[in-house]
Design an enzyme around this catalytic site. Structure first.
Site, PDB file in Angstrom:
ATOM      1  N   TRP A  79      24.838  35.094  35.673  1.00 44.27           N
ATOM      2  CA  TRP A  79      24.368  36.090  34.782  1.00 44.27           C
ATOM      3  C   TRP A  79      24.889  36.218  33.363  1.00 44.27           C
ATOM      4  CZ3 TRP A  79      27.069  41.427  35.179  1.00 44.27           C
ATOM      5  CH2 TRP A  79      28.652  41.300  35.161  1.00 44.27           C
ATOM      6  N   ASP A  80      25.661  35.112  33.165  1.00 45.85           N
ATOM      7  CA  ASP A  80      26.328  35.026  31.803  1.00 45.85           C
ATOM      8  C   ASP A  80      25.413  35.100  30.503  1.00 45.85           C
ATOM      9  OD1 ASP A  80      28.001  33.811  33.895  1.00 45.85           O
ATOM     10  OD2 ASP A  80      29.523  33.565  32.409  1.00 45.85           O
ATOM     11  N   GLU A  88      34.098  40.176  41.836  1.00 45.11           N
ATOM     12  CA  GLU A  88      34.025  39.294  43.010  1.00 45.11           C
ATOM     13  C   GLU A  88      35.167  39.440  44.169  1.00 45.11           C
ATOM     14  OE1 GLU A  88      33.430  35.575  40.945  1.00 45.11           O
ATOM     15  OE2 GLU A  88      31.197  35.892  40.821  1.00 45.11           O
ATOM     16  N   LYS A 139      38.285  42.140  40.143  1.00 41.00           N
ATOM     17  CA  LYS A 139      38.546  41.010  39.288  1.00 41.00           C
ATOM     18  C   LYS A 139      38.167  41.269  37.643  1.00 41.00           C
ATOM     19  CE  LYS A 139      36.503  36.126  38.939  1.00 41.00           C
ATOM     20  NZ  LYS A 139      35.619  35.443  39.714  1.00 41.00           N
ATOM     21  N   GLN A 140      36.958  41.891  37.701  1.00 40.55           N
ATOM     22  CA  GLN A 140      36.435  42.333  36.421  1.00 40.55           C
ATOM     23  C   GLN A 140      35.790  43.507  36.477  1.00 40.55           C
ATOM     24  OE1 GLN A 140      34.169  38.463  37.309  1.00 40.55           O
ATOM     25  NE2 GLN A 140      32.631  39.338  35.693  1.00 40.55           N
TER      26      GLN A 140
END
Ligand code: BGC
Length: 971
Positions: free
Chosen positions: A343-344, A479, A586-587
């Site tokens: 998805w970057d 994730e 994680k993010q």
């Protein structure tokens, strides 16, 4: 520090991996890591965008299939040997100097070294390398040798090496990486070639090499999957000798080829010499920089910004637009993430949309071409519409690994990250952003968005009890959470990011149908979409949105115990624990909502869903989730820099600089060597425009709401918005569009612009210098910002008509003159000023006038009569010095054939100032002396370069016997 150059001193095997990734050269079609051509400990990597291959491997008794962006045959190898010594290897050599410099402005990697062999011979080696941005099939390595204290033969070996595998990432080493097979090599018409086939995708890859050097003799050596040519250069002490290796890379995936080998052979045969390659390549880069330039204050910051733009454009250039490829998460810079497309692009397209919309469109088309596969995936899973894979590669089938290795424990673990269905939301978001930035919505883009909307609508299931729609069995961007603690099957319910963005998407689907009613979605389907936008479930706990249903019941992590650990999933698993049990991300996950939506949009959606929104909701959420995030992905800092931009500027700056340094300083300890983090690099550029300029694109136009940290100084950039070229610059007080002060502006379409402003910049500079004014002074006179004026001087800008008139006034000239309307007319067409006076100039004044050097004319008696020719001259120790071609007319016609007897010639310089309607001329007369090789040192520091370029090695010196001059001015 030069903001355009990344320099490394010394040879350090331990940091080679990082240098290789950061010094990668590419053109959007293929890229080659900055590995040494001659080292032993190197990780070579050449990747062609979209060239994938699948292989089966066995791990822990299971067969797993992995698709890799194939590491292609290595075109770089080149080594050399002095008499009686082994081939040069930097690891073993006695290196006296070693330097490597990446020139980002021109896309050239330089390397310079001095080494001493066992017999004390010292040799200087200079290399220049490029992967051509002008001709995307070509690359070249030029090597120049200078024997410093010896003369004799130097052996040079240039190789094409097909024995390359995908083995650059230690974690993947249990998996097969031997994608190339069926190697063949050959030697044809002085070129060597190597072909290989990818094992399952059956792509033919061909490399061809041509070596240009003064000695024609060469020996061809074929060993296994390699082919080399060996050359002997006869080095004379102190004299440079050069060998250039020009290569072409072609694959059977290319457009406009018959077969890869023929294409590569033809391309290399037609390739020009290195000098011309460099000129074309640098010009192509110059054009890119004109569109892509982002200027910030301070050399260090500028250097990193340039680095990020550079690598972004090397991965995704205008050449990429047509290649049917997506955004590889780690660039074309290493084996990491196997060249997969995640998805970057969500972090990349916002920047491209405003500069290279055609490249963005190509990247969206990559998704559209895989729509049939995404539709099939949705159907197989029992849904409607299109379900895009979390990791995509060649044909759009899911490529997420089913097992991954935890390097901290050494265990292979099941991987359910394919459940990140939110990938589809990112694709649709990008379609919409492209539409906002360009004003266009091609039918196929609309089709893509509608099919994704259809999929998410079918994922949403109405719960009869709560009468709310729910989405179950998915993972959010964080994730760490893939299942409920202890659950047998993976997947979570009502990931808030997925649910809220689904509502956003269905609202945009409605807008898209308004734009393109021919898409004909049934009233019933539209009604269901509308219902979902009013009754989607979102969970809350402790006054914040819950990341997913049940999140509130998770445990708090002992953060002190894992301080500084970015990959908590790996650390906990190695400790026998499970990250799924904890409130740890994680993010950014829930906070991604604040990254993609404005607070009004988010509040609007929550209100529409019937959830009350207190003003404190967003600040509370930010604090809550920030405390529970380990930033295990470089994307996390990008998101947090944005989210904190308005509320906590110091912390936002901290996250921004963390992202800036993530690759150049390799803050994740070793991951950059495996490939750059393209999303984070592009994210920093997007932050500059979004976060600090406050540039937002809304349906009603462009909004600017700048909030620049003092540390950023002045920030400026050209952008393309809905067909108009705009230049924006801002400091911490004010933002300007096309040089005019605006604050909180909304610009619908840009303003009417002047066209035909080709050489405008140079004319502005010329007039400014003529008047002896600084940028600031002219900007002040023209009522525009100095930043914009500088932009106009350096880049082909298209200012508004109004700005042109102000500029012409400020520069005391006419718009016609600034636009070059007077270029092809002889000078002096306009009349001189009233009552012109002719004045004789004295010797000193004449010298002063011609002192800056430039173009002058030499006059002499040629074989066909009196001749006058322009030359580029310098005044050097009182003489006129210029260069000419050996054997050319000036050379031949000015020789008497008698030693010491020289022809007297005339040399004239004049200047007509059309704006001031004045002029002067200076005439120098004297003998023309041909500078002999022995006398070269007397003139070499005149540093005179021929205007016409080319090989003009002969220096001519005119010693003035008489100097006279005249000036026409008015009373
Ligand atoms: C991140 C993903 C990202 C991927 C590729 C992962 O570590 O969690 O969000 O898409 O890297 O960059």
């Amino acid at each position: 520090m030069n903001p355009w150059v990344l320099s490394y001193g010394g040879f350090d095997p331990a940091s080679e991996g990082l240098r290789e990734a950061l010094c990668t050269l590419g053109n959007g079609r293929f890229a080659t890591r900055g590995a040494t051509p001659d080292g032993e400990l190197r990780t070579p990597g050449t990747y062609a965008a979209g060239c994938y291959d699948r292989l089966d491997s066995t791990v822990t008794g299971r067969t797993v299939t992995n698709e890799d962006l194939v590491n292609l045959p290595d075109w770089l190898p080149l080594t050399f040997a002095t008499p009686g010594s082994d081939w040069f290897r930097p690891e073993r050599a006695d290196l006296l100097d070693y330097r490597q410099e990446l020139d980002m402005r021109h896309g050239i990697l330089h390397r310079a070294l001095r080494w001493r062999d066992e017999s004390g011979r010292i040799t200087v080696v200079r290399q220049r390398r490029l992967v051509s941005m002008a001709d995307p099939r070509l690359a070249a390595l030029e090597t120049t040798f200078i024997a410093e204290n010896w003369s004799g033969p130097l052996r040079v070996r240039a190789t094409l090496d097909g024995s390359v595998t995908n083995s650059g990432v230690a974690r993947y080493r249990d998996l097969r990486g031997d994608h190339l097979t069926g190697h063949e090599t050959g030697d044809q018409d002085g070129l060597t070639w190597l072909t290989a086939l990818t094992r399952s995708s059956q792509i033919t890859v061909a490399l061809t090499s041509r070596t240009d050097t003064a000695t024609l003799a060469r020996e061809v050596i074929r060993e296994g999957d390699r082919i080399s040519t060996e050359h002997v250069l006869d080095l004379a002490q102190g004299e440079p000798a050069t060998l250039t290796k020009t290569v072409a890379l072609a694959t059977s995936r290319d457009c406009a080829v018959h077969d890869a080998r023929t294409a590569a052979i033809r391309a290399v045969r037609l390739a020009p010499r290195f000098h011309t390659l460099v000129v074309r390549h640098a010009a192509a880069w110059e054009r890119l920089w004109q569109r892509a330039r982002v200027d910030v204050d301070g050399p260090e910051l500028s250097q990193i910004v340039h680095l990020h733009v550079f690598h972004l454009l090397q991965t995704l250039s205008p050449h990429t637009a047509d290649l049917d490829v997506g955004v590889p998460a780690r660039g074309l810079h290493g084996d990491a993430y196997r060249g997969h497309v995640f998805w970057d692009e969500l972090f990349v397209l916002p920047w491209l949309n405003l500069r290279f919309p055609e490249t963005s469109l190509g990247l969206l088309r990559y998704r559209w071409r895989r729509l049939p596969e995404a539709r099939a995936a949705a159907q197989d899973a029992g849904y409607d519409g299109a379900m895009f894979p979390w990791q995509s590669a060649s044909d759009g089938r899911e490529q997420t690994q089913t097992l991954h290795l935890n390097p901290a424990s050494g265990r292979w673990l099941p991987d359910a990250s394919h459940l990140q269905r939110h990938i589809g939301l990112a694709i649709a978001y990008n379609v919409w952003q492209y539409h906002l930035a360009t004003g266009s919505m091609p039918l196929w883009c609309a089709e893509l968005l509608i099919d994704i909307a259809r999929f998410f609508a079918s994922l949403a299931v109405l719960d009869p009890a709560s009468r709310r729609y729910e989405i179950r069995g998915v993972m959010g961007p964080d994730e760490y959470h893939e299942r409920y603690p202890g659950a047998a099957s993976p997947g979570l319910a009502n990931n808030a990011y997925t649910n809220v963005m689904t509502v956003w998407l269905l609202l945009r689907a409605r807008d898209t149908l308004d734009l393109l009613p021919e898409l004909a979605v049934s009233a019933q389907e539209r009604a269901r979409w509308d219902d979902i936008t009013r009754r989607m479930r979102v969970d809350f706990h402790d006054g914040v949105i819950s990341q997913f249903t049940g999140y509130a019941d998770l445990l708090e992590l002992d953060w002190a115990r894992y301080r500084g650990v970015r990959r908590l999933d790996r650390a906990l698993e190695a400790d026998g624990d499970d990250i799924n049990r904890y409130k740890a991300a994680k993010q950014a996950d829930t906070l991604m909502l604040c990254y993609l939506l404005t607070s009004d949009e988010l509040a609007g959606i929550l209100n529409r869903l019937g959830y009350p929104v207190e003003p404190s909701l967003i600040p509370r959420m930010i604090g809550y989730y920030l405390d529970r995030t380990s930033h295990g992905s470089t994307l996390s800092a990008v998101v947090h820099a944005w989210i904190l931009a308005r509320s906590d500027r110091a912390r936002s700056w901290h996250f921004f600089t963390e992202t800036l340094f993530s690759d150049i300083k390799d803050i994740q300890h070793g991951t950059t060597a495996e490939g750059i983090h393209l999303g984070a690099m592009a994210g920093t550029l997007d932050l500059l425009q979004r976060c600090y300029l406050g540039l937002e694109i809304h349906p009603d136009g462009l909004h600017l709401n700048p909030l620049l940290p003092d540390r950023l100084g002045v920030l400026s950039m050209p952008i393309r918005f809905r067909g108009s070229q705009l230049f924006i610059d801002a400091d911490h007080r004010q933002a300007r569009i096309n040089g005019a002060a605006r604050l909180n502006v909304t610009s619908q379409q840009g303003e009417p612009t002047m066209t035909g402003a080709g050489d405008l910049g140079r004319r502005i500079t010329h007039h400014r210098e003529r008047l002896g004014l600084t940028l600031e002074q002219v900007a002040d006179r023209a009522d525009m910002s100095p930043g914009y004026l500088q932009y106009l001087e350096e880049q082909p800008g298209t200012p508004t008509a109004d700005a042109m008139y102000r500029l012409a006034g400020a520069l005391e000239t006419t718009v016609d003159d600034l636009l070059g309307g007077t270029v092809d007319r002889p000078p002096g067409r306009g009349r001189a000023k009233t009552a012109p006076t002719l004045e004789s100039l004295d010797h000193d004044e004449c010298l002063k006038l011609i002192e800056p050097g430039g173009i002058g004319r030499v006059a002499f008696n040629g074989p066909h009569g009196p001749t006058v020719l322009p030359v580029n001259y310098k005044l050097h120790h009182g003489s006129i010095v210029f260069r000419t071609a050996s054997g050319g007319p000036i050379d031949q016609d000015l020789r008497t054939g008698q030693e010491g007897v020289e022809i007297k010639i005339g040399f004239e310089v004049d200047r007509i100032d059309e704006a001031q309607r004045e002029g002067w001329s200076v005439l120098v007369q004297g003998p023309a002396h041909h500078v002999s090789p022995d006398e070269l040192s007397e003139v070499i520091d005149a540093d005179v370069t021929p205007w016409a370029g080319g090989e003009r090695h002969l220096y001519v010196r005119i010693t003035p016997h008489q100097i006279t001059g005249r000036r026409i001015h008015h009373l």
